[in-house]
Design an enzyme around this catalytic site. Structure first.
Site, PDB file in Angstrom:
ATOM      1  N   TYR A   1       3.270   0.697  -9.534  1.00 28.29           N
ATOM      2  CA  TYR A   1       2.648   0.460  -8.234  1.00 28.29           C
ATOM      3  C   TYR A   1       2.705   1.713  -7.371  1.00 28.29           C
ATOM      4  O   TYR A   1       1.706   2.115  -6.765  1.00 28.29           O
ATOM      5  CB  TYR A   1       3.342  -0.699  -7.523  1.00 28.29           C
ATOM      6  CG  TYR A   1       2.769  -0.999  -6.156  1.00 28.29           C
ATOM      7  CD1 TYR A   1       1.482  -1.509  -6.017  1.00 28.29           C
ATOM      8  CD2 TYR A   1       3.507  -0.758  -4.993  1.00 28.29           C
ATOM      9  CE1 TYR A   1       0.947  -1.780  -4.761  1.00 28.29           C
ATOM     10  CE2 TYR A   1       2.992  -1.022  -3.738  1.00 28.29           C
ATOM     11  CZ  TYR A   1       1.699  -1.533  -3.622  1.00 28.29           C
ATOM     12  OH  TYR A   1       1.176  -1.787  -2.385  1.00 28.29           O
TER      13      TYR A   1
ATOM     14  N   SER B   1      -0.439   2.879   0.470  1.00 28.34           N
ATOM     15  CA  SER B   1       0.713   2.084   0.897  1.00 28.34           C
ATOM     16  C   SER B   1       1.907   2.998   1.065  1.00 28.34           C
ATOM     17  O   SER B   1       1.973   4.084   0.463  1.00 28.34           O
ATOM     18  CB  SER B   1       1.036   1.017  -0.153  1.00 28.34           C
ATOM     19  OG  SER B   1       2.316   0.467   0.051  1.00 28.34           O
TER      20      SER B   1
END
Length: 325
Positions: free
Chosen positions: A187, A161
């Site tokens: 994350y 990501s």
């Protein structure tokens, strides 16, 4: 597989290309694929597009009932098998079943993931985002390597990501044992780990003609956001005050059908033959991040996510964590 190798190509696709468009000229008949997280969001659209082109697909599932319902509108050779990436025993059992059932594995799409979750521990106490997004897929891929080796030119795709830009690996405290837990730092670390994993994995697959790539699928509204309150998505600019997608999101976000396209491009594109370990976005190899470029936080790949030495360091740490689990 360093930052210098991140050179975009001339492709026929773009940010809003769909998975079906990417695979229009690709025949997957006779190919076998495993797609984690393949019954929701972009994972489901990945499965749909591959099945439509003739692939045999196994979708690992935590809930057989939910998966059956979610996959009911798909056609093709699609089966499910139980797997929980947070449970190493489950990972081993799934891999054993696949080893017994499959002659080879052509494509492994490590698509499943969690984002910005409350602090949770999985396995032997691993921070959950690192534990599920990275370690679960690390253990699964290692266990499936004999099947990948039996394929002709296998590919593994790891879903990373643009969130990798948040942070490098917290090398001194990966599990947030001493550092106060921050869901976005966790994350970002996990997404950096996904990119470094593909880098290191490609070297381990090169002896049998295999390659691995990481991809940023783009901004997409999917169940991945289930842990984010509406107020936070408004603050991020994803939603307007009315709770509907903001103008920014309408312009920049992709549909799930578009969100699966870079995964499918990385899994099948002839332009990636002979290349390995690269980070891809918008159906292309991503360019290095240009810090002064508009919206630099959303495009390109940072140096820390494609560093060979870091990739090897993380691989060894992951091996050690798995051995001690």
């Amino acid at each position: 597989m360093s930052l210098a190798d991140q050179i975009p190509q001339d492709t026929a696709f773009h940010a809003k290309s769909t998975g079906a468009e990417v695979l229009a000229d690709i025949d997957l008949t006779g190919k076998t694929a495993i797609v984690t997280g393949g019954y929701s969001g972009i994972g489901k659209e990945t499965v749909r597009a591959m099945a439509d082109r003739g692939a045999r697909i196994i979708v690992p599932v935590r809930s057989a009932e939910k998966a059956k319902e979610q996959l009911a509108d798909l056609t093709g050779d699609i089966t499910t098998a139980p797997l929980d990436l947070a449970d190493l025993t489950s990972v081993r059992q799934f891999a054993d079943r696949m080893t017994d059932a499959l002659p080879h594995l052509d494509l492994l799409i490590n698509n499943a993931g969690i984002m910005a979750t409350p602090e949770t521990r999985v396995g032997p106490g691993w921070e959950s985002q690192f534990g599920v997004n990275h370690m679960g897929h690390f253990a699964l891929t290692r266990a499936l390597m004999p099947l990948l080796e039996k394929a002709g030119v296998p590919r593994v795709v790891a879903l990373s990501s643009t969130g990798h830009k948040i942070t490098d690996i917290h090398w001194d405290d990966i599990q947030f044992a001493q550092t106060p837990y921050d869901k976005w730092q966790a994350y970002g670390q996990a997404k950096t780990a996904n990119a470094l994993f593909a880098n290191a994995l490609s070297r381990r697959m090169s002896s049998f003609g295999g390659t691995a790539f990481s991809v940023h699928p783009g901004g997409i509204f999917t169940p991945l956001q289930r842990h984010l309150p509406k107020e936070e998505m408004i603050a991020l600019g994803w939603l307007g005050e009315d709770g509907e997608p903001s103008e920014l999101a309408k312009q920049g976000f992709k549909s799930p059908e578009q969100g699966c396209s870079t995964t499918l491009w990385a899994a099948t594109s002839p332009l990636l033959a002979g290349k390995a370990g690269l980070y891809c976005e918008d159906c292309n190899i991503a360019a290095p991040t240009q810090a002064d470029a508009p919206r630099a936080r959303y495009f390109g790949v940072d140096a820390h996510a494609c560093d060979d030495d870091s990739a090897e360091r993380l691989w060894q740490i992951s091996e050690d964590l798995l051995a001690a689990a």
